[in-house]
Structures are given as C-alpha cells and as structure tokens.
Write an enzyme that holds these catalytic residues in place. Sequence first.
Site, PDB file in Angstrom:
ATOM      1  N   LYS A 199       0.926  -1.148  -0.024  1.00 33.11           N
ATOM      2  CA  LYS A 199       0.023   0.060  -0.019  1.00 33.11           C
ATOM      3  C   LYS A 199       0.868   1.113  -0.073  1.00 33.11           C
ATOM      4  O   LYS A 199       0.777   2.063  -0.960  1.00 33.11           O
ATOM      5  CB  LYS A 199      -0.957   0.056   1.154  1.00 33.11           C
ATOM      6  CG  LYS A 199      -1.808  -1.040   1.241  1.00 33.11           C
ATOM      7  CD  LYS A 199      -2.880  -0.861   2.324  1.00 33.11           C
ATOM      8  CE  LYS A 199      -1.960  -1.025   3.673  1.00 33.11           C
ATOM      9  NZ  LYS A 199      -1.770  -2.501   4.398  1.00 33.11           N
ATOM     10  N   ARG A 248      -9.908   0.644   8.077  1.00 26.75           N
ATOM     11  CA  ARG A 248      -9.391  -0.848   8.459  1.00 26.75           C
ATOM     12  C   ARG A 248     -10.508  -1.551   9.201  1.00 26.75           C
ATOM     13  O   ARG A 248     -10.132  -2.524   9.594  1.00 26.75           O
ATOM     14  CB  ARG A 248      -8.172  -0.587   9.385  1.00 26.75           C
ATOM     15  CG  ARG A 248      -6.758  -0.903   8.648  1.00 26.75           C
ATOM     16  CD  ARG A 248      -5.614  -0.747   9.556  1.00 26.75           C
ATOM     17  NE  ARG A 248      -4.451  -1.552   9.179  1.00 26.75           N
ATOM     18  CZ  ARG A 248      -3.355  -0.710   8.690  1.00 26.75           C
ATOM     19  NH1 ARG A 248      -3.442   0.451   7.975  1.00 26.75           N
ATOM     20  NH2 ARG A 248      -2.449  -1.607   8.155  1.00 26.75           N
ATOM     21  N   ARG A 262      11.818  -5.964   5.628  1.00 26.52           N
ATOM     22  CA  ARG A 262      11.762  -4.529   6.002  1.00 26.52           C
ATOM     23  C   ARG A 262      12.180  -4.062   7.468  1.00 26.52           C
ATOM     24  O   ARG A 262      12.825  -3.125   7.808  1.00 26.52           O
ATOM     25  CB  ARG A 262      10.260  -3.875   5.700  1.00 26.52           C
ATOM     26  CG  ARG A 262      10.022  -2.646   6.019  1.00 26.52           C
ATOM     27  CD  ARG A 262       8.812  -1.813   5.595  1.00 26.52           C
ATOM     28  NE  ARG A 262       7.581  -2.420   6.604  1.00 26.52           N
ATOM     29  CZ  ARG A 262       6.397  -2.108   6.060  1.00 26.52           C
ATOM     30  NH1 ARG A 262       6.073  -1.172   5.046  1.00 26.52           N
ATOM     31  NH2 ARG A 262       5.513  -2.617   6.889  1.00 26.52           N
ATOM     32  N   ARG A 321      11.463  -0.793  12.403  1.00 23.93           N
ATOM     33  CA  ARG A 321      10.260  -0.789  12.670  1.00 23.93           C
ATOM     34  C   ARG A 321       9.938  -1.788  13.599  1.00 23.93           C
ATOM     35  O   ARG A 321       9.921  -3.197  13.171  1.00 23.93           O
ATOM     36  CB  ARG A 321       9.081  -0.659  11.308  1.00 23.93           C
ATOM     37  CG  ARG A 321       8.694   0.448  11.102  1.00 23.93           C
ATOM     38  CD  ARG A 321       7.642   0.463   9.927  1.00 23.93           C
ATOM     39  NE  ARG A 321       6.481  -0.209  10.104  1.00 23.93           N
ATOM     40  CZ  ARG A 321       5.349  -0.166   9.344  1.00 23.93           C
ATOM     41  NH1 ARG A 321       5.594   0.493   8.404  1.00 23.93           N
ATOM     42  NH2 ARG A 321       4.355  -0.766   9.766  1.00 23.93           N
ATOM     43  N   ARG A 355      -0.720  -9.037  13.192  1.00 27.22           N
ATOM     44  CA  ARG A 355      -1.533  -8.034  12.202  1.00 27.22           C
ATOM     45  C   ARG A 355      -2.055  -8.809  11.079  1.00 27.22           C
ATOM     46  O   ARG A 355      -3.273  -8.207  10.773  1.00 27.22           O
ATOM     47  CB  ARG A 355      -0.320  -7.223  11.753  1.00 27.22           C
ATOM     48  CG  ARG A 355       0.428  -6.259  12.911  1.00 27.22           C
ATOM     49  CD  ARG A 355       1.877  -6.068  12.589  1.00 27.22           C
ATOM     50  NE  ARG A 355       1.803  -5.119  11.193  1.00 27.22           N
ATOM     51  CZ  ARG A 355       3.111  -4.719  10.749  1.00 27.22           C
ATOM     52  NH1 ARG A 355       4.050  -5.206  10.834  1.00 27.22           N
ATOM     53  NH2 ARG A 355       3.048  -4.067   9.307  1.00 27.22           N
TER      54      ARG A 355
HETATM   55  P1  B4P Z   1       4.002  -1.834   2.072  1.00 24.91           P
HETATM   56  O1  B4P Z   1       3.357  -3.215   1.830  1.00 24.91           O
HETATM   57  O2  B4P Z   1       4.263  -0.683   1.224  1.00 24.91           O
HETATM   58  O3  B4P Z   1       3.583  -1.670   3.391  1.00 24.91           O
HETATM   59  P2  B4P Z   1       2.157  -1.103   4.013  1.00 24.91           P
HETATM   60  O4  B4P Z   1       1.235  -2.359   3.487  1.00 24.91           O
HETATM   61  O5  B4P Z   1       1.804   0.167   3.588  1.00 24.91           O
HETATM   62  O6  B4P Z   1       2.312  -1.459   5.631  1.00 24.91           O
HETATM   63  P3  B4P Z   1       1.406  -1.856   6.785  1.00 24.91           P
HETATM   64  O7  B4P Z   1       0.332  -2.259   6.404  1.00 24.91           O
HETATM   65  O8  B4P Z   1       2.580  -2.669   7.495  1.00 24.91           O
HETATM   66  O9  B4P Z   1       1.506  -0.406   7.581  1.00 24.91           O
HETATM   67  P4  B4P Z   1       0.476   0.699   8.143  1.00 24.91           P
HETATM   68  O10 B4P Z   1       1.568   1.714   8.207  1.00 24.91           O
HETATM   69  O11 B4P Z   1      -0.592   0.851   7.396  1.00 24.91           O
HETATM   70  O12 B4P Z   1       5.602  -2.518   2.411  1.00 24.91           O
HETATM   71  C1  B4P Z   1       5.898  -3.289   2.840  1.00 24.91           C
HETATM   72  C2  B4P Z   1       7.229  -3.928   2.177  1.00 24.91           C
HETATM   73  O13 B4P Z   1       7.082  -4.856   1.265  1.00 24.91           O
HETATM   74  C3  B4P Z   1       8.167  -2.890   2.065  1.00 24.91           C
HETATM   75  O14 B4P Z   1       9.379  -3.204   2.486  1.00 24.91           O
HETATM   76  C4  B4P Z   1       8.198  -2.699   0.723  1.00 24.91           C
HETATM   77  O15 B4P Z   1       9.483  -2.469   0.078  1.00 24.91           O
HETATM   78  C5  B4P Z   1       7.824  -4.244   0.415  1.00 24.91           C
HETATM   79  N1  B4P Z   1       7.284  -4.356  -1.213  1.00 24.91           N
HETATM   80  C6  B4P Z   1       6.236  -3.615  -1.464  1.00 24.91           C
HETATM   81  N2  B4P Z   1       5.934  -4.177  -2.626  1.00 24.91           N
HETATM   82  C7  B4P Z   1       6.447  -5.143  -2.972  1.00 24.91           C
HETATM   83  C8  B4P Z   1       6.625  -5.965  -4.026  1.00 24.91           C
HETATM   84  N3  B4P Z   1       5.675  -5.905  -5.153  1.00 24.91           N
HETATM   85  N4  B4P Z   1       7.362  -6.929  -4.235  1.00 24.91           N
HETATM   86  C9  B4P Z   1       8.350  -7.262  -2.918  1.00 24.91           C
HETATM   87  N5  B4P Z   1       8.413  -6.248  -1.812  1.00 24.91           N
HETATM   88  C10 B4P Z   1       7.676  -5.206  -2.078  1.00 24.91           C
HETATM   89  O16 B4P Z   1       0.187   0.300   9.514  1.00 24.91           O
HETATM   90  C11 B4P Z   1       0.915   0.113  10.809  1.00 24.91           C
HETATM   91  C12 B4P Z   1       0.128  -0.070  11.962  1.00 24.91           C
HETATM   92  O17 B4P Z   1      -0.596   1.029  12.179  1.00 24.91           O
HETATM   93  C13 B4P Z   1      -0.980  -1.104  11.773  1.00 24.91           C
HETATM   94  O18 B4P Z   1      -0.531  -2.255  12.358  1.00 24.91           O
HETATM   95  C14 B4P Z   1      -1.936  -0.482  13.050  1.00 24.91           C
HETATM   96  O19 B4P Z   1      -1.287  -0.825  14.375  1.00 24.91           O
HETATM   97  C15 B4P Z   1      -1.818   1.018  12.934  1.00 24.91           C
HETATM   98  N6  B4P Z   1      -2.707   1.563  12.018  1.00 24.91           N
HETATM   99  C16 B4P Z   1      -2.491   2.164  10.765  1.00 24.91           C
HETATM  100  N7  B4P Z   1      -3.888   2.451  10.321  1.00 24.91           N
HETATM  101  C17 B4P Z   1      -4.995   2.129  11.144  1.00 24.91           C
HETATM  102  C18 B4P Z   1      -6.279   2.210  11.297  1.00 24.91           C
HETATM  103  N8  B4P Z   1      -6.831   3.018   9.949  1.00 24.91           N
HETATM  104  N9  B4P Z   1      -6.941   1.767  11.997  1.00 24.91           N
HETATM  105  C19 B4P Z   1      -6.257   1.403  13.171  1.00 24.91           C
HETATM  106  N10 B4P Z   1      -4.916   1.329  13.349  1.00 24.91           N
HETATM  107  C20 B4P Z   1      -3.998   1.599  12.254  1.00 24.91           C
END
Ligand code: B4P
Length: 194
Positions: free
Chosen positions: A14, A89, A128, A134, A146
């Site tokens: 994302k 979420r 990551r 993190r 998660r």
């Molecule tokens: P991403 O995949 O980009 O990470 P994300 O989904 O955005 O992150 P996440 O869901 O963990 O975190 P968020 O900040 O929303 O990247 C992951 C890795 O994969 C990276 O290293 C990237 O380089 C790699 N990657 C990406 N694409 C790739 C591909 N095609 N091939 C290989 N590698 C690839 O949330 C964090 C925490 O915040 C949650 O757990 C929760 O506690 C809280 N939170 C956030 N929003 C909330 C909400 N709305 N309500 C309640 N709690 C919330």
Amino acid sequence: MLNIVLFGPPGSGKGTQAAKLVEKYSLIHLSTGDIFRANIKGETELGTLAKSYMDKGQLVPDEVTIGMLQSEADKYEAPKGFIFDGFPRTMDQAVALDQYLSGRATSISMMLSLEVDEEELKKRLLLRGKDSGRADDQNPEVIQNRIDVYHRDTAPAKAYYSAQNKYCGINGVGAIEDIFNLLCTEIDRFAAAV
Ligand code: B4P
C-alpha cells in the site's frame, strides 16, 4: 474528485504504491500508519497511545483513528482527490469515511485491493524490519497478529465496497512497476467512464 481507498493486508504494498500514485495523479496521500509513526517520532500524546497498540500488532481504536483522519483531511480545502492508505481498517471506519466525504459533497471512487499471499507478506515485513527498525516488522508473532487482525476486522470492508460496486482486486505479487501499471489501468478506466 478522485478518492481512492488503497487496501490490502500488512506488507501488501500500500505505502509503496501510494507514493507512486500520488505523484502520477496529483492526489493527497493520507496514510494513517505514517501519521501514527510521525506522532510516535514527535513523542506526542497520540504517538504514545498509538505505539502501545502498534507494537502488539493491534489496531489503534476507531474513535482515535477516525478523528485523526478527519482532521488531517480537513487541512485540504479543494484537492483533486485523496488516496486513503491503510484507512479504513474496520467497518466502522468505512462508514465514518463515507459520512465524512458526503459532508464534503464527494464520495469514494474505488477501492483498489492488493492481494498477496501470507508467506510473501511475512517475508516482506521481516525484510523491512531488518532495514527500517520498525518494531512491528521485527517480531514474527506481531506480524502474525497483524495478519490475523486483517482477516478478522479489516477484510470484511471489501464486502462494504463490493456492495457499492467499488471493489477492485489487484494481484499484488510481482514487480512493483507491473503492479503500479495494473493500478493505473483501473484508475484510468474509472476516470474515462465518469
Ligand atoms: P508496504 O506493503 O508498502 O507496507 P504497507 O502495506 O503500507 O504497510 P503496513 O500495513 O504494514 O503499515 P501501516 O503503516 O498501514 O511495504 C511492505 C514491504 O514490502 C516494504 O519493505 C516494501 O518495500 C515491500 N514491497 C512492496 N511491494 C513489493 C513487491 N511488489 N514485491 C516485493 N516487495 C514489496 O500500519 C501500521 C500499523 O498502524 C497497523 O498495524 C496498526 O497498528 C496501525 N494503523 C494504521 N492504520 C490504522 C487504522 N486505520 N486503524 C487502526 N490502526 C491503524
């Protein structure tokens, strides 16, 4: 306005794809995860609260997250549109988002949901965790929690957008550029139809 919900399990790409999409389509990027992390870094009261949930792989409570998202969105008076990354979420967040946007005389255009299998998610997050420091990416138990929370509390929001004919699933496994092109194809198709 073009308002996109970028959806998917933790580690589905994302944040990675949102950064590319905001640049291409000149949208405002609202990532609840990024906002929480900025608050943790700034040692604010909200940051302390958020950290206590995030470190365990739990969701930050709805009443906190919804209020925070709305006050961030309020900072932008007339954007071309928003990318909501990591929000909603829960079902309650999805309903609150619809109500908020309706108050601004707009609505969600589409939900783009990145579909990635669990093994790949765990691999990406642990990788990551090694580089980013993190806390929530370093412990396999927290990562599993998660993913479980995603299936239990978050994934049902897909049905909410499906019922509005706004759900679009995208294969999130493969090269980042290829996935980006799939997302752009769906956005351009939507934009051409309105
Ligand atoms: P991403 O995949 O980009 O990470 P994300 O989904 O955005 O992150 P996440 O869901 O963990 O975190 P968020 O900040 O929303 O990247 C992951 C890795 O994969 C990276 O290293 C990237 O380089 C790699 N990657 C990406 N694409 C790739 C591909 N095609 N091939 C290989 N590698 C690839 O949330 C964090 C925490 O915040 C949650 O757990 C929760 O506690 C809280 N939170 C956030 N929003 C909330 C909400 N709305 N309500 C309640 N709690 C919330």
